[in-house]
Design an enzyme around this catalytic site. Sequence first.
Site, PDB file in Angstrom:
ATOM      1  N   ARG A 122       5.524   6.673  13.614  1.00  0.00           N
ATOM      2  CA  ARG A 122       5.652   7.283  12.289  1.00  0.00           C
ATOM      3  C   ARG A 122       5.213   8.737  12.323  1.00  0.00           C
ATOM      4  NH1 ARG A 122       1.559   4.917   8.401  1.00  0.00           N
ATOM      5  NH2 ARG A 122       0.299   6.673   9.132  1.00  0.00           N
TER       6      ARG A 122
ATOM      7  N   HIS B 286       0.836  -1.200   0.000  1.00  0.00           N
ATOM      8  CA  HIS B 286       0.000   0.000   0.000  1.00  0.00           C
ATOM      9  C   HIS B 286       0.872   1.252   0.000  1.00  0.00           C
ATOM     10  CE1 HIS B 286       1.032  -0.528   4.248  1.00  0.00           C
ATOM     11  NE2 HIS B 286       0.740   0.759   4.447  1.00  0.00           N
TER      12      HIS B 286
ATOM     13  N   HIS C 220       4.712   0.083   0.357  1.00  0.00           N
ATOM     14  CA  HIS C 220       5.439  -0.665   1.367  1.00  0.00           C
ATOM     15  C   HIS C 220       4.556  -1.734   1.991  1.00  0.00           C
ATOM     16  CE1 HIS C 220       3.687   2.840   3.449  1.00  0.00           C
ATOM     17  NE2 HIS C 220       3.624   2.072   4.531  1.00  0.00           N
TER      18      HIS C 220
ATOM     19  N   ASP D 134       0.652   5.099   1.732  1.00  0.00           N
ATOM     20  CA  ASP D 134      -0.079   5.701   2.847  1.00  0.00           C
ATOM     21  C   ASP D 134      -1.045   6.788   2.373  1.00  0.00           C
ATOM     22  OD1 ASP D 134       1.111   4.113   4.754  1.00  0.00           O
ATOM     23  OD2 ASP D 134       2.647   5.593   5.298  1.00  0.00           O
TER      24      ASP D 134
END
Length: 310
Positions: A301, A136, A286, A138
């Site tokens: 993150r 995917h 990723h 983000d």
Amino acid sequence: MTLAPTPVPPALREHAVPADGIVEGPRILRRTPADWDDRPYELFELRPLGRVIGAEIHGIDLSLPLTAAQRAEVNRALLEWKVLFFRAQHLSSDAQRAFAAHWGPLETNPLLMSGDSAEVVRFDRGSVPSFENVWHTDVTFRERPALGAVLQVREVPPVGGDTLWADMAAAYDNLPEELRRRLDGARAVHDFLPGFERFTPAERLARFQEQFPPVEHPVVRRHPETGRRMLFVNSSFTTRVVGWDRAESDRVLRLLFQQAHVPEYQVRFHWQAGDVAFWDNRATQHYAVGDYAPHRRIAERVAVAGDRPC
């Protein structure tokens, strides 16, 4: 003079492979645009981890503010390698945010658990299954998906827990020419619901439907800094190609989703506590490998707000 008989090829049984899919053979593996000024780095050491994507950076302490020259050279490395790894940084949340802020305003994501501040997303995984173990990009459900993200793993399991990234420019380069022509100008719908509905109560999701309505993005976007064309669809959030018959949309999207699975386009990173990854969310997908339960993996993150894809 007697002529030799023309060789007859041996008879082969009837055979076929599916028309759509990934087949073996040479692949185009260009790390940068053809006219890119590919020159040495002067302010740090860069160690490539893959042919087209992924490199470790040594010689920079991310707990300290970057100089203008450092920021420029790290940005060039990011554009050239798409994901950068910094070992044993052990950053505070403040330092992690400060590093990411060199690339622009930070975004928040109310769909995910926060850490020390709203800009820090905390992934605390153990007995609860991971939901990042699919290829995917983000937050493509936003009108302006993230430019990039800075991830630090604070606690690692004894085995497993790697993360993989794939270069979507390489994926685009290797599509059949006829398909590339078909995708020129095509747009697709992105929606947060498919990526979250299996792990989030429906009543919670309903509260965010107005805040995150479906959006349209190009199926192939052009990188705003390098100019490269890249696939910009992913199986978490892309639901259909606008204006196409549903069956044809589903068929082509399945083919495009497969492209991230090609190992030649990938890098795989094995984490140690305190490591930091900084990736270009515009150019990559990723996959966080969910192979470590019941052991714990904690990561945080920080994402940098991006532009509208075009």
